[in-house]
Design a protein around this motif. Sequence first.
Motif, PDB file in Angstrom:
ATOM      1  N   ALA A   1       0.743  -1.207  -0.031  1.00  0.00           N
ATOM      2  CA  ALA A   1      -0.046   0.058  -0.019  1.00  0.00           C
ATOM      3  C   ALA A   1       1.023   1.337   0.015  1.00  0.00           C
ATOM      4  O   ALA A   1       0.472   2.389  -0.326  1.00  0.00           O
ATOM      5  CB  ALA A   1      -0.741  -0.106   1.169  1.00  0.00           C
ATOM      6  N   ARG A   2       2.056   1.210   0.071  1.00  0.00           N
ATOM      7  CA  ARG A   2       3.172   2.073   0.334  1.00  0.00           C
ATOM      8  C   ARG A   2       2.973   2.824  -1.039  1.00  0.00           C
ATOM      9  O   ARG A   2       3.299   2.351  -2.089  1.00  0.00           O
ATOM     10  CB  ARG A   2       4.542   1.879   0.760  1.00  0.00           C
ATOM     11  N   ALA A   3       3.238   4.331  -1.061  1.00  0.00           N
ATOM     12  CA  ALA A   3       3.398   4.947  -2.227  1.00  0.00           C
ATOM     13  C   ALA A   3       4.445   4.672  -3.208  1.00  0.00           C
ATOM     14  O   ALA A   3       4.307   4.355  -4.320  1.00  0.00           O
ATOM     15  CB  ALA A   3       3.160   6.633  -1.991  1.00  0.00           C
ATOM     16  N   GLU A   4       5.602   4.325  -2.466  1.00  0.00           N
ATOM     17  CA  GLU A   4       6.964   3.910  -3.544  1.00  0.00           C
ATOM     18  C   GLU A   4       6.849   2.758  -4.236  1.00  0.00           C
ATOM     19  O   GLU A   4       7.175   2.394  -5.042  1.00  0.00           O
ATOM     20  CB  GLU A   4       8.093   4.060  -2.594  1.00  0.00           C
ATOM     21  N   VAL A   5       5.793   1.834  -3.518  1.00  0.00           N
ATOM     22  CA  VAL A   5       5.708   0.435  -3.910  1.00  0.00           C
ATOM     23  C   VAL A   5       4.629   0.503  -5.038  1.00  0.00           C
ATOM     24  O   VAL A   5       4.885  -0.108  -6.273  1.00  0.00           O
ATOM     25  CB  VAL A   5       5.487  -0.512  -3.006  1.00  0.00           C
ATOM     26  N   ARG A   6       3.630   1.098  -4.870  1.00  0.00           N
ATOM     27  CA  ARG A   6       2.537   1.466  -5.901  1.00  0.00           C
ATOM     28  C   ARG A   6       3.040   1.981  -7.237  1.00  0.00           C
ATOM     29  O   ARG A   6       2.397   1.588  -8.322  1.00  0.00           O
ATOM     30  CB  ARG A   6       1.410   2.260  -5.162  1.00  0.00           C
ATOM     31  N   ARG A   7       3.977   2.893  -7.095  1.00  0.00           N
ATOM     32  CA  ARG A   7       4.446   3.593  -8.270  1.00  0.00           C
ATOM     33  C   ARG A   7       5.108   2.613  -9.406  1.00  0.00           C
ATOM     34  O   ARG A   7       5.355   2.868 -10.507  1.00  0.00           O
ATOM     35  CB  ARG A   7       5.460   4.791  -7.913  1.00  0.00           C
ATOM     36  N   LEU A   8       5.549   1.504  -8.469  1.00  0.00           N
ATOM     37  CA  LEU A   8       6.287   0.645  -9.332  1.00  0.00           C
ATOM     38  C   LEU A   8       5.316  -0.568 -10.104  1.00  0.00           C
ATOM     39  O   LEU A   8       5.739  -1.467 -10.766  1.00  0.00           O
ATOM     40  CB  LEU A   8       7.562  -0.208  -8.735  1.00  0.00           C
ATOM     41  N   LEU A   9       4.090  -0.566  -9.898  1.00  0.00           N
ATOM     42  CA  LEU A   9       2.984  -1.740 -10.444  1.00  0.00           C
ATOM     43  C   LEU A   9       2.487  -0.986 -11.483  1.00  0.00           C
ATOM     44  O   LEU A   9       2.739   0.051 -12.017  1.00  0.00           O
ATOM     45  CB  LEU A   9       1.986  -1.831  -9.254  1.00  0.00           C
ATOM     46  N   PRO A  10       2.101  -1.945 -12.457  1.00  0.00           N
ATOM     47  CA  PRO A  10       1.732  -1.510 -13.756  1.00  0.00           C
ATOM     48  C   PRO A  10       0.777  -0.615 -13.869  1.00  0.00           C
ATOM     49  O   PRO A  10      -0.423  -0.607 -12.937  1.00  0.00           O
ATOM     50  CB  PRO A  10       1.312  -2.804 -14.200  1.00  0.00           C
ATOM     51  N   PRO A  11       0.869   0.578 -14.662  1.00  0.00           N
ATOM     52  CA  PRO A  11      -0.406   1.635 -14.592  1.00  0.00           C
ATOM     53  C   PRO A  11      -1.690   0.903 -14.936  1.00  0.00           C
ATOM     54  O   PRO A  11      -2.578   1.814 -14.628  1.00  0.00           O
ATOM     55  CB  PRO A  11       0.144   2.584 -15.725  1.00  0.00           C
ATOM     56  N   TRP A  12      -1.751   0.002 -15.451  1.00  0.00           N
ATOM     57  CA  TRP A  12      -3.014  -0.544 -16.106  1.00  0.00           C
ATOM     58  C   TRP A  12      -3.965  -1.206 -14.916  1.00  0.00           C
ATOM     59  O   TRP A  12      -5.057  -1.506 -15.111  1.00  0.00           O
ATOM     60  CB  TRP A  12      -3.095  -1.277 -17.379  1.00  0.00           C
ATOM     61  N   TRP A  13      -3.091  -1.542 -13.979  1.00  0.00           N
ATOM     62  CA  TRP A  13      -3.780  -2.435 -12.878  1.00  0.00           C
ATOM     63  C   TRP A  13      -4.484  -0.977 -11.876  1.00  0.00           C
ATOM     64  O   TRP A  13      -4.013   0.033 -11.753  1.00  0.00           O
ATOM     65  CB  TRP A  13      -2.827  -2.632 -11.688  1.00  0.00           C
ATOM     66  N   HIS A  14      -5.793  -1.536 -11.766  1.00  0.00           N
ATOM     67  CA  HIS A  14      -6.723  -0.788 -10.379  1.00  0.00           C
ATOM     68  C   HIS A  14      -6.435  -1.302  -9.305  1.00  0.00           C
ATOM     69  O   HIS A  14      -7.065  -2.471  -9.246  1.00  0.00           O
ATOM     70  CB  HIS A  14      -8.079  -0.525 -11.091  1.00  0.00           C
ATOM     71  N   VAL A  15      -5.713  -0.853  -8.374  1.00  0.00           N
ATOM     72  CA  VAL A  15      -5.250  -1.712  -7.235  1.00  0.00           C
ATOM     73  C   VAL A  15      -6.230  -1.256  -5.940  1.00  0.00           C
ATOM     74  O   VAL A  15      -6.375  -0.072  -5.736  1.00  0.00           O
ATOM     75  CB  VAL A  15      -3.962  -1.454  -6.712  1.00  0.00           C
ATOM     76  N   GLY A  16      -6.875  -2.177  -5.444  1.00  0.00           N
ATOM     77  CA  GLY A  16      -7.881  -1.741  -4.167  1.00  0.00           C
ATOM     78  C   GLY A  16      -6.930  -2.388  -3.070  1.00  0.00           C
ATOM     79  O   GLY A  16      -6.093  -2.945  -2.985  1.00  0.00           O
ATOM     80  N   ARG A  17      -7.906  -2.036  -1.880  1.00  0.00           N
ATOM     81  CA  ARG A  17      -7.157  -2.450  -0.702  1.00  0.00           C
ATOM     82  C   ARG A  17      -8.399  -3.029   0.107  1.00  0.00           C
ATOM     83  O   ARG A  17      -9.657  -2.899  -0.002  1.00  0.00           O
ATOM     84  CB  ARG A  17      -7.110  -1.274   0.238  1.00  0.00           C
ATOM     85  N   MET A  18      -8.095  -4.114   0.758  1.00  0.00           N
ATOM     86  CA  MET A  18      -8.760  -5.200   1.650  1.00  0.00           C
ATOM     87  C   MET A  18      -8.254  -5.679   2.715  1.00  0.00           C
ATOM     88  O   MET A  18      -7.117  -5.734   3.035  1.00  0.00           O
ATOM     89  CB  MET A  18      -9.383  -6.119   0.668  1.00  0.00           C
ATOM     90  N   ARG A  19      -8.941  -6.316   3.531  1.00  0.00           N
ATOM     91  CA  ARG A  19      -8.468  -6.865   4.754  1.00  0.00           C
ATOM     92  C   ARG A  19      -8.995  -8.391   4.579  1.00  0.00           C
ATOM     93  O   ARG A  19      -9.733  -8.644   3.604  1.00  0.00           O
ATOM     94  CB  ARG A  19      -9.375  -6.408   6.332  1.00  0.00           C
ATOM     95  N   VAL A  20      -8.159  -9.231   5.477  1.00  0.00           N
ATOM     96  CA  VAL A  20      -8.176 -10.675   5.375  1.00  0.00           C
ATOM     97  C   VAL A  20      -9.577 -11.084   4.922  1.00  0.00           C
ATOM     98  O   VAL A  20      -9.972 -11.975   4.410  1.00  0.00           O
ATOM     99  CB  VAL A  20      -7.612 -11.373   6.376  1.00  0.00           C
TER     100      VAL A  20
END
Length: 782
Positions: free
Chosen positions: A756-775
């Motif tokens: 979820a960190r910004a510096e990691v999210r920047r390295l993920l493919p831009p076409w991904w829409h990344v959501g957040r969730m809990r277990v």
Amino acid sequence: MSYVVAVRTMCEFTAKHGDLDLRFTPSPSALEGMAGHALVASRRAAGYQAEVSLSGDYQELRVRGRADGYDPDRNQLEEVKTFRGDLASLPENHRQLHWAQVKIYGWLLCQKLNLADVRLALVYFDIGSQQETLLTEQFDAATLRQYFEAQCEKFLGWARQELAHRSARDAALQALAFPHAAFRPGQRELAEAVYKSAAGKRCLMVQAPTGIGKTIGTVFPLLKALPKQEIDKVFFLAAKTSGRRLALDALALLAGSAPALALRVMELVARDKACEHLDKACHGESCPLAKGFYDRLPAARRAALSGPAHHRLLDKEAMRAVALAHNVCPYYLSQDLVRWSDVVVGDYNYYFDTGALLHALTGANGWRAGVLVDEAHNLVDRARKMYTAELDQADLAGVRQLAAPALKKALDRLHRAWRDLQTAPQPAPTALYQVRPEPPAPFLLALQQATSAITDDMEAHPARLDTALQRFYFDALHFSRMAESFGAHSLFDITLDAPAGTLAGAGSGRPSRRFSRLCIRNVVPAPFLAPRFAAAHAVVLFSATLSPKNYHADTLGLPTGTAWVDVQSPFAAEQLKVAVVTDISTRYQHRAASLAPIAGLMARQYASRPGNYLAFLSSHDYLQQLAQLFRALHPQIPVWEQTRRMDEAARDEFLARFTPATQGIGFAVLGGAFAEGIDLPGDRLIGAFIATLGLPQVNPVNEQIRQRMGANFGAGKAYDYTYLYPGVQKVVQAAGRVIRTTSDQGVIYLMDDRFARAEVRRLLPPWWHVGRMRVGEAGSAD
């Protein structure tokens, strides 16, 4: 139209006969050879001319090369050959080849300077003793001209055949059409960029998403560029066998789509995979395929290159069939055929390693080579391994124990030098891992003396096969060569074995022997790779994960002005649901606590949408712990695991479980055999669970690498270059297994809060829409 041939290449074709004989090896390294040539030249009188460029014509032939030196005062032309060991053991057919070369140079010099005669000299320079042995003979120009023309006549028929092949090849390539009805989305952009890089004689980095057909999208445009750019060879370099297979399949597809395409394609494979007699030495007295090798080579060469069309695609099996039909070694037949092939498919090491065959031949023959580097994100780690050298003290101890008397003195001297190195005062002398400024000169001298002694012993006893001694010998030679070029790009470190108590049964409390390992550890391969990029006409590095581009440009040593193309993904965000699970930590100290939540999430997702999934873990231990717990909690769900040291058959069996009709979860290691380079479209794979950020382990070695990265590129880049970029790169590669076509649908769980960190999210493919969730929300991401 003339056919240009190097002096050495023509002489090897016309004047090499008899057995294949590698007993007078290994030859000096490139650095040792250059240093030897320079030292010989420095010993000559003023007016001595080094590296004399010469050329001459005979009918359609243009023969060219560089003689090592000419002394106009003595009218002596010299050809320098560096060697190690006993010159008397040089095979006679090697010496005949050397005389052939210097005679050709002799005529070319006589013609250039209008000389009536010249003294020719073979200068054999021993890199160990630095002594010269001269063999000289006086020749008149008429005799040398006659010899030159005789060799040209022997080669002329082959040269005419090669000219005809080149003309037919180029004509067919100009007419070659793309083998599919249309380009896939993004594929045309890729192909245009590759063609332009060849036209502009430049290096290109292409980041293109998985599944768009990168292999055919790079091979096709580079082949199309061959005629206009007068490119001689295409080298397709892959990190893994699967990459080579994809290239061969793409080239077979092109050949099938254009029956008139006269294209010679060959695959280079490792020696241990091609050798028919691994228990025999490479000389005629031991191996039947080495006996008379050069006498039977011409017929094998003709059969390989002018036989039926299917023989022109010489993969491992086809090469073996031709070789055995003519009773020659498949491995060394393939090395000869490189000179006459249009496309060579092989591993990275054939162009980038220390003694790389393709790079050496490119320089020697003046080829214009187009180089394709498949899955280029692997090149940093692979190149580091090429330029890293390690010695194990336990290996030395074993060799000393069984050494012949002639080796005892040199090996004992090396043992003492190693002991002195290990016990030298250091700031933290008790540390198990120590970094020293550089390999110490006394140790390197002792190592050189030991390798010289082993060389002499091997030449004196060629029939004796001591695998342990031979392995240590080659390790020692590589260590010495890497020490020659040691610098800020590498570390010199010592790793001590952990204490193991006392000697069993000694009764004296005397501590047991502790061995150490010495390593020249390459961190930044750029200084070694930069000349390889410069030697090529054009280089294309392509992968789905080349971001950030500066990381690869810096560490690989890419030329200034390297172009960058980021091909837009053809996939829609709606095809792939990506969720970061924010309440799981896979940090080492949290792994035990993470097992149950991860197993539960996987089971809920599987229940929500049964099908085939991959679960990626950071290590085999972590994988086994999770798989064991998952089986116990959810025995109804089929699972299968990647195991340590899986052979090819076991890997194929693992992948065979993924079919449209099957369901279950395969457990694999991130960065391993199943995290990239595999294609499981449609229902063969519908999701991935990634339970790691992929970061390299924080340990003393990686911390030293981080420091060295900071010293080379700045402290602000040290952590990212050492840990973050390599880790996230593995994650994106693994996730790329899920969506392979525009009709695929899938889900990815990134199970670590750090995603979820910004510096990691920047390295993920831009076409991904990344959501957040809990277990507990697992299944809702589908």
